[in-house]
Design an enzyme around this catalytic site. Structure first.
Site, PDB file in Angstrom:
ATOM      1  N   LYS A 164     -21.308 -15.915   9.783  1.00 51.15           N
ATOM      2  CA  LYS A 164     -20.036 -16.367   9.195  1.00 51.15           C
ATOM      3  C   LYS A 164     -18.861 -15.800  10.007  1.00 51.15           C
ATOM      4  O   LYS A 164     -17.863 -16.486  10.236  1.00 51.15           O
ATOM      5  CB  LYS A 164     -19.925 -15.930   7.724  1.00 51.15           C
ATOM      6  CG  LYS A 164     -20.856 -16.649   6.769  1.00 51.15           C
ATOM      7  CD  LYS A 164     -20.616 -18.160   6.657  1.00 51.15           C
ATOM      8  CE  LYS A 164     -19.348 -18.532   5.920  1.00 51.15           C
ATOM      9  NZ  LYS A 164     -19.249 -19.992   5.677  1.00 51.15           N
ATOM     10  N   TYR A 219     -26.509 -13.075   8.119  1.00 54.78           N
ATOM     11  CA  TYR A 219     -25.623 -14.023   7.423  1.00 54.78           C
ATOM     12  C   TYR A 219     -24.159 -13.721   7.747  1.00 54.78           C
ATOM     13  O   TYR A 219     -23.415 -14.605   8.197  1.00 54.78           O
ATOM     14  CB  TYR A 219     -25.851 -13.968   5.899  1.00 54.78           C
ATOM     15  CG  TYR A 219     -24.740 -14.627   5.102  1.00 54.78           C
ATOM     16  CD1 TYR A 219     -24.522 -16.005   5.161  1.00 54.78           C
ATOM     17  CD2 TYR A 219     -23.877 -13.868   4.297  1.00 54.78           C
ATOM     18  CE1 TYR A 219     -23.497 -16.606   4.449  1.00 54.78           C
ATOM     19  CE2 TYR A 219     -22.848 -14.462   3.576  1.00 54.78           C
ATOM     20  CZ  TYR A 219     -22.657 -15.835   3.658  1.00 54.78           C
ATOM     21  OH  TYR A 219     -21.633 -16.430   2.957  1.00 54.78           O
ATOM     22  N   THR A 227     -16.359 -15.853   3.826  1.00 54.43           N
ATOM     23  CA  THR A 227     -16.806 -14.818   2.898  1.00 54.43           C
ATOM     24  C   THR A 227     -16.162 -13.465   3.198  1.00 54.43           C
ATOM     25  O   THR A 227     -15.792 -13.192   4.347  1.00 54.43           O
ATOM     26  CB  THR A 227     -18.340 -14.672   3.007  1.00 54.43           C
ATOM     27  OG1 THR A 227     -18.756 -13.544   2.257  1.00 54.43           O
ATOM     28  CG2 THR A 227     -18.801 -14.488   4.440  1.00 54.43           C
ATOM     29  N   ASP A 228     -16.098 -12.613   2.184  1.00 57.04           N
ATOM     30  CA  ASP A 228     -15.599 -11.248   2.404  1.00 57.04           C
ATOM     31  C   ASP A 228     -16.602 -10.402   3.188  1.00 57.04           C
ATOM     32  O   ASP A 228     -16.259  -9.331   3.690  1.00 57.04           O
ATOM     33  CB  ASP A 228     -15.247 -10.562   1.073  1.00 57.04           C
ATOM     34  CG  ASP A 228     -16.418 -10.408   0.110  1.00 57.04           C
ATOM     35  OD1 ASP A 228     -17.528 -10.901   0.414  1.00 57.04           O
ATOM     36  OD2 ASP A 228     -16.224  -9.790  -0.954  1.00 57.04           O
ATOM     37  N   GLU A 229     -17.865 -10.887   3.307  1.00 56.26           N
ATOM     38  CA  GLU A 229     -18.894 -10.066   3.965  1.00 56.26           C
ATOM     39  C   GLU A 229     -18.603  -9.850   5.451  1.00 56.26           C
ATOM     40  O   GLU A 229     -19.172  -8.952   6.061  1.00 56.26           O
ATOM     41  CB  GLU A 229     -20.279 -10.699   3.795  1.00 56.26           C
ATOM     42  CG  GLU A 229     -20.642 -10.842   2.337  1.00 56.26           C
ATOM     43  CD  GLU A 229     -22.143 -10.902   2.057  1.00 56.26           C
ATOM     44  OE1 GLU A 229     -22.947 -10.700   2.981  1.00 56.26           O
ATOM     45  OE2 GLU A 229     -22.485 -11.145   0.896  1.00 56.26           O
TER      46      GLU A 229
HETATM   47  P1  NAD Z   1     -25.076 -22.955  -1.198  1.00 58.67           P
HETATM   48  O1  NAD Z   1     -26.182 -22.332  -0.422  1.00 58.67           O
HETATM   49  O2  NAD Z   1     -25.186 -23.068  -2.674  1.00 58.67           O
HETATM   50  O3  NAD Z   1     -24.799 -24.440  -0.661  1.00 58.67           O
HETATM   51  C1  NAD Z   1     -24.748 -24.743   0.705  1.00 58.67           C
HETATM   52  C2  NAD Z   1     -24.711 -26.264   0.846  1.00 58.67           C
HETATM   53  O4  NAD Z   1     -24.638 -26.567   2.246  1.00 58.67           O
HETATM   54  C3  NAD Z   1     -25.954 -26.968   0.292  1.00 58.67           C
HETATM   55  O5  NAD Z   1     -25.578 -28.126  -0.430  1.00 58.67           O
HETATM   56  C4  NAD Z   1     -26.737 -27.352   1.537  1.00 58.67           C
HETATM   57  O6  NAD Z   1     -27.537 -28.520   1.370  1.00 58.67           O
HETATM   58  C5  NAD Z   1     -25.617 -27.560   2.548  1.00 58.67           C
HETATM   59  N1  NAD Z   1     -26.081 -27.341   3.932  1.00 58.67           N
HETATM   60  C6  NAD Z   1     -26.764 -26.260   4.412  1.00 58.67           C
HETATM   61  N2  NAD Z   1     -27.036 -26.430   5.705  1.00 58.67           N
HETATM   62  C7  NAD Z   1     -26.504 -27.626   6.073  1.00 58.67           C
HETATM   63  C8  NAD Z   1     -26.449 -28.357   7.286  1.00 58.67           C
HETATM   64  N3  NAD Z   1     -27.026 -27.885   8.411  1.00 58.67           N
HETATM   65  N4  NAD Z   1     -25.809 -29.536   7.301  1.00 58.67           N
HETATM   66  C9  NAD Z   1     -25.231 -30.029   6.178  1.00 58.67           C
HETATM   67  N5  NAD Z   1     -25.269 -29.396   4.986  1.00 58.67           N
HETATM   68  C10 NAD Z   1     -25.908 -28.206   4.950  1.00 58.67           C
HETATM   69  O7  NAD Z   1     -23.775 -22.164  -0.763  1.00 58.67           O
HETATM   70  P2  NAD Z   1     -22.521 -21.686  -1.650  1.00 58.67           P
HETATM   71  O8  NAD Z   1     -22.868 -20.415  -2.306  1.00 58.67           O
HETATM   72  O9  NAD Z   1     -22.025 -22.818  -2.428  1.00 58.67           O
HETATM   73  O10 NAD Z   1     -21.473 -21.346  -0.488  1.00 58.67           O
HETATM   74  C11 NAD Z   1     -20.642 -22.357   0.060  1.00 58.67           C
HETATM   75  C12 NAD Z   1     -19.781 -21.742   1.146  1.00 58.67           C
HETATM   76  O11 NAD Z   1     -18.968 -20.709   0.597  1.00 58.67           O
HETATM   77  C13 NAD Z   1     -20.569 -21.110   2.289  1.00 58.67           C
HETATM   78  O12 NAD Z   1     -19.905 -21.379   3.485  1.00 58.67           O
HETATM   79  C14 NAD Z   1     -20.532 -19.625   1.977  1.00 58.67           C
HETATM   80  O13 NAD Z   1     -20.617 -18.858   3.155  1.00 58.67           O
HETATM   81  C15 NAD Z   1     -19.177 -19.494   1.313  1.00 58.67           C
HETATM   82  N6  NAD Z   1     -19.058 -18.399   0.329  1.00 58.67           N
HETATM   83  C16 NAD Z   1     -19.981 -18.265  -0.692  1.00 58.67           C
HETATM   84  C17 NAD Z   1     -19.793 -17.265  -1.647  1.00 58.67           C
HETATM   85  C18 NAD Z   1     -20.758 -17.091  -2.788  1.00 58.67           C
HETATM   86  O14 NAD Z   1     -20.636 -16.111  -3.542  1.00 58.67           O
HETATM   87  N7  NAD Z   1     -21.709 -17.984  -3.016  1.00 58.67           N
HETATM   88  C19 NAD Z   1     -18.704 -16.402  -1.548  1.00 58.67           C
HETATM   89  C20 NAD Z   1     -17.795 -16.566  -0.498  1.00 58.67           C
HETATM   90  C21 NAD Z   1     -17.977 -17.574   0.431  1.00 58.67           C
HETATM   91  O1  DAU Z   2     -19.507 -11.525  -1.019  1.00 59.89           O
HETATM   92  C1  DAU Z   2     -19.664 -12.902  -0.880  1.00 59.89           C
HETATM   93  C2  DAU Z   2     -21.111 -13.238  -0.694  1.00 59.89           C
HETATM   94  O2  DAU Z   2     -21.751 -13.028  -1.945  1.00 59.89           O
HETATM   95  C3  DAU Z   2     -21.363 -14.653  -0.198  1.00 59.89           C
HETATM   96  O3  DAU Z   2     -20.795 -14.820   1.071  1.00 59.89           O
HETATM   97  C4  DAU Z   2     -22.859 -14.966  -0.145  1.00 59.89           C
HETATM   98  O4  DAU Z   2     -23.064 -16.314   0.219  1.00 59.89           O
HETATM   99  C5  DAU Z   2     -23.449 -14.710  -1.516  1.00 59.89           C
HETATM  100  O5  DAU Z   2     -24.842 -14.912  -1.482  1.00 59.89           O
HETATM  101  C6  DAU Z   2     -23.127 -13.291  -2.001  1.00 59.89           C
HETATM  102  O6  DAU Z   2     -23.847 -12.317  -1.211  1.00 59.89           O
HETATM  103  P1  DAU Z   2     -24.504 -11.011  -1.885  1.00 59.89           P
HETATM  104  O7  DAU Z   2     -25.564 -10.517  -0.990  1.00 59.89           O
HETATM  105  O8  DAU Z   2     -23.480 -10.035  -2.315  1.00 59.89           O
HETATM  106  O9  DAU Z   2     -25.121 -11.702  -3.222  1.00 59.89           O
HETATM  107  P2  DAU Z   2     -26.540 -11.536  -3.937  1.00 59.89           P
HETATM  108  O10 DAU Z   2     -26.423 -12.270  -5.238  1.00 59.89           O
HETATM  109  O11 DAU Z   2     -27.664 -11.861  -3.045  1.00 59.89           O
HETATM  110  O12 DAU Z   2     -26.599  -9.979  -4.249  1.00 59.89           O
HETATM  111  C7  DAU Z   2     -25.608  -9.337  -5.041  1.00 59.89           C
HETATM  112  C8  DAU Z   2     -25.973  -7.865  -5.112  1.00 59.89           C
HETATM  113  O13 DAU Z   2     -27.181  -7.724  -5.880  1.00 59.89           O
HETATM  114  C9  DAU Z   2     -26.261  -7.228  -3.776  1.00 59.89           C
HETATM  115  O14 DAU Z   2     -25.817  -5.882  -3.779  1.00 59.89           O
HETATM  116  C10 DAU Z   2     -27.783  -7.251  -3.660  1.00 59.89           C
HETATM  117  C11 DAU Z   2     -28.219  -7.097  -5.110  1.00 59.89           C
HETATM  118  N1  DAU Z   2     -29.501  -7.756  -5.450  1.00 59.89           N
HETATM  119  C12 DAU Z   2     -29.648  -9.082  -5.141  1.00 59.89           C
HETATM  120  C13 DAU Z   2     -30.815  -9.752  -5.406  1.00 59.89           C
HETATM  121  C14 DAU Z   2     -30.986 -11.200  -5.019  1.00 59.89           C
HETATM  122  C15 DAU Z   2     -30.499  -7.074  -6.110  1.00 59.89           C
HETATM  123  O15 DAU Z   2     -30.356  -5.864  -6.432  1.00 59.89           O
HETATM  124  N2  DAU Z   2     -31.670  -7.740  -6.378  1.00 59.89           N
HETATM  125  C16 DAU Z   2     -31.881  -9.046  -6.043  1.00 59.89           C
HETATM  126  O16 DAU Z   2     -32.993  -9.562  -6.303  1.00 59.89           O
END
Ligand code: NAD
Ligand code: DAU
Length: 350
Positions: free
Chosen positions: A161, A157, A132-134
Site C-alpha cells: 500500500k 500488505y 491505510t494508516d498501516e
Molecule cells: P476487501 O478485501 O473487502 O475488498 C477488496 C475488493 O477488491 C474486493 O471486492 C475484491 O474482489 C477486489 N479486488 C481485489 N483484487 C482485485 C483486482 N486485482 N482487480 C480488481 N478487483 C480486485 O477490502 P476492504 O477492506 O474493503 O478495503 C478496501 C480498500 O480500503 C483497500 O484498498 C484497503 O487497503 C483500504 N483500507 C481498508 C481498511 C479496512 O479496515 N478494511 C482500512 C483502511 C484502508
Molecule cells: O489499519 C487499517 C487496516 O486495518 C487496513 O488497512 C487493513 O486492510 C485491515 O485488514 C486492518 O488491518 P489489521 O491487521 O489491523 O486488521 P485485523 O482485523 O486483521 O486485525 C486487527 C487486530 O487484531 C490486529 O492487532 C491483529 C489482531 N488479530 C487479528 C486476527 C485476524 C488477532 O488477535 N487475531 C486474529 O485472528
C-alpha cells in the site's frame, strides 16, 4: 448523466458501502463498479442497489491493462475512486506477491489508464486513491499518525500500500495527474469479510469456536464504522484539495483484548447467554510476525478542512454490526464455504 465515476473494488467491504452511498445520493452520476470478484468480492453486498439505473458492474482484474483501457475508452470516466486491493495482513504474510501484483501493479495500471484516457487534459478530473494508516508503521504508547508522518511499513500488505501511495503521488508530481489520497484506520461494520478480527470473532462466537487472540492481546487499533468512512470518502472526493492527503480515523482506540471482551459481552446479550459465556472461548495463540503494536490517527485535518467527524459511537456501531450478522447468516454461510475453509485451517489449525 452529469458525471461518470469508476469505483474499483466496489464488491468488497468498504467499496460496497461507497458504491451504495454514491448510487443513492447522486442519481445523476453514473457509477461503474470495477471488480475482479476475488474471494473478498461479493455481489450479494450490493443486491439492494444492483438494479438502479445509474449503476453498472464490470468484472475486470486491474492487472488487465488492455481491458482497463477499453473501459476508459467506452465510459470516459470523470473520476476514479480506487479501493480494489488485497487487504488482509495475514494473507500478505502467506503470499506477498499477490499484494505486489494487485496493490502496486494494479494501481499503476489504473494510473496509466487514467492518464492516457484524459490525455493530459485534467480539468475536472480526479484520481482518488484509498489507502491505510498501516503505511505509517507502528506507534508506542503515545502519539498519533499525522499526514506528515514518515512512511515505515512493516508487513507485505502495508509495504504494497505504501508503494501504491508513492506511485499515486509520483503521477501527481510528474504528470500533473489530479490525485488525492486518504489513509484510514481499521474499519468495521456490515459486509466485513470474516477473516478480520471483528467479523471472525462474531462468526466464531456463533459457531462456539475458539477466539484466536494473537500474542499478548495488547495491540491497539483505532476503529471506525464503515459508513462513516464512506461519508469521509464522499467528502474527500468532492471537496478535498488536489495533491493532498487526508487521514481518517475513529478517535476510538481499543486494545484487542478489551475490544474482544466488549464484543463477547454484546454477543452474550444477543444470544441470551449467561454473562461470561463467550469469554471462555478466548484463546491466546502465537503472534502475527511483524505485528504493529499500535495505530492511532490524528484526523484533525479532515475535521477542520472538510468538517468530517465520525457519527456513530463504537458501542452503537458494534451493536449494528452484530445485528447485521445475525440478520444475514446466509451471507455469512456463503462467504465461509469453499476457499475460506482452506485459509482458516492453514492460518489457525496448523
Ligand atoms: P476487501 O478485501 O473487502 O475488498 C477488496 C475488493 O477488491 C474486493 O471486492 C475484491 O474482489 C477486489 N479486488 C481485489 N483484487 C482485485 C483486482 N486485482 N482487480 C480488481 N478487483 C480486485 O477490502 P476492504 O477492506 O474493503 O478495503 C478496501 C480498500 O480500503 C483497500 O484498498 C484497503 O487497503 C483500504 N483500507 C481498508 C481498511 C479496512 O479496515 N478494511 C482500512 C483502511 C484502508
Ligand atoms: O489499519 C487499517 C487496516 O486495518 C487496513 O488497512 C487493513 O486492510 C485491515 O485488514 C486492518 O488491518 P489489521 O491487521 O489491523 O486488521 P485485523 O482485523 O486483521 O486485525 C486487527 C487486530 O487484531 C490486529 O492487532 C491483529 C489482531 N488479530 C487479528 C486476527 C485476524 C488477532 O488477535 N487475531 C486474529 O485472528
Amino acid at each position: 448523466m452529469e458525471k461518470t465515476i469508476f469505483i474499483t473494488g466496489g464488491a468488497g467491504f468498504i467499496g460496497s458501502h461507497v458504491v451504495r452511498l454514491f448510487v443513492t445520493k447522486y442519481p445523476n452520476y453514473r457509477i461503474v463498479n470495477l471488480d475482479a470478484l476475488t474471494y473478498a468480492g461479493n455481489l450479494e453486498n450490493l443486491r439492494d442497489i444492483e438494479n438502479s439505473n445509474n449503476y453498472i458492474f464490470e468484472k475486470i482484474n486491474i492487472l488487465d491493462a488492455e481491458g482497463l483501457a477499453k473501459l476508459f475508452q467506452h465510459y470516459q470516466p470523470d473520476g476514479i475512486i480506487h479501493l480494489a486491493a488485497e487487504s488482509h495482513v495475514d494473507r500478505s504474510i502467506l503470499s506477498p506477491l499477490d499484494f505486489v501484483y494487485t496493490n502496486v501493479i494494479g494501481t499503476v495500471n489504473l494510473l496509466n489508464a487514467a492518464k492516457e484516457s484524459w490525455k493530459d487534459n485534467f480539468e475536472g478530473k480526479r484520481f482518488y486513491h484509498v489507502s491505510t494508516d498501516e503505511v505509517y508503521g507502528a506507534l508506542g504508547e503515545t502519539g498519533f499518525f499525522t499526514e506528515e508522518t514518515k512512511y515505515d511499513p512493516h508487513s507485505p500488505y502495508s509495504a504494497s500500500k505504501a508503494s501504491s501511495d508513492h506511485f499515486v503521488r509520483a503521477y501527481g508530481d510528474t504528470y500533473g495527474l489530479p490525485v488525492v489520497i486518504s489513509n484510514c484506520s481499521n474499519n468495521y461494520g456490515p459486509n466485513h469479510f470474516p477473516e478480520k478480527l471483528i467479523p471472525l470473532f462474531i462468526n466464531n462466537i456463533i459457531e462456539k469456536k475458539p477466539l484466536p487472540v494473537y500474542g499478548d492481546g495488547l495491540y491497539t487499533r483505532d476503529w471506525l464504522f464503515v459508513k462513516d468512512h464512506a461519508i469521509a470518502i464522499d467528502l474527500v472526493y468532492h471537496k478535498g484539495a488536489n495533491h493532498s492527503t487526508y487521514n481518517i480515523g475513529g478517535f476510538n482506540e481499543w486494545k484487542n483484548i478489551d475490544l474482544v471482551k466488549l464484543l463477547c459481552q454484546q454477543m452474550d446479550k444477543k444470544l441470551g447467554n449467561e454473562p461470561g459465556t463467550s469469554d471462555k472461548l478466548i484463546t491466546y495463540i502465537k503472534d502475527r510476525p511483524g505485528h504493529d503494536r499500535r495505530y492511532a490517527i490524528d484526523a484533525s485535518r479532515i475535521n477542520k478542512e472538510l468538517g468530517w467527524k465520525p457519527s456513530v459511537t463504537f458501542e452503537e456501531g458494534l451493536q449494528q454490526t452484530i445485528d447485521w450478522y445475525f440478520e444475514n447468516q446466509e451471507w455469512l454461510r456463503h462467504v465461509t464455504s469453499g476457499e475460506y475453509q482452506h485459509y482458516y485451517a492453514n492460518q489457525y489449525e496448523n
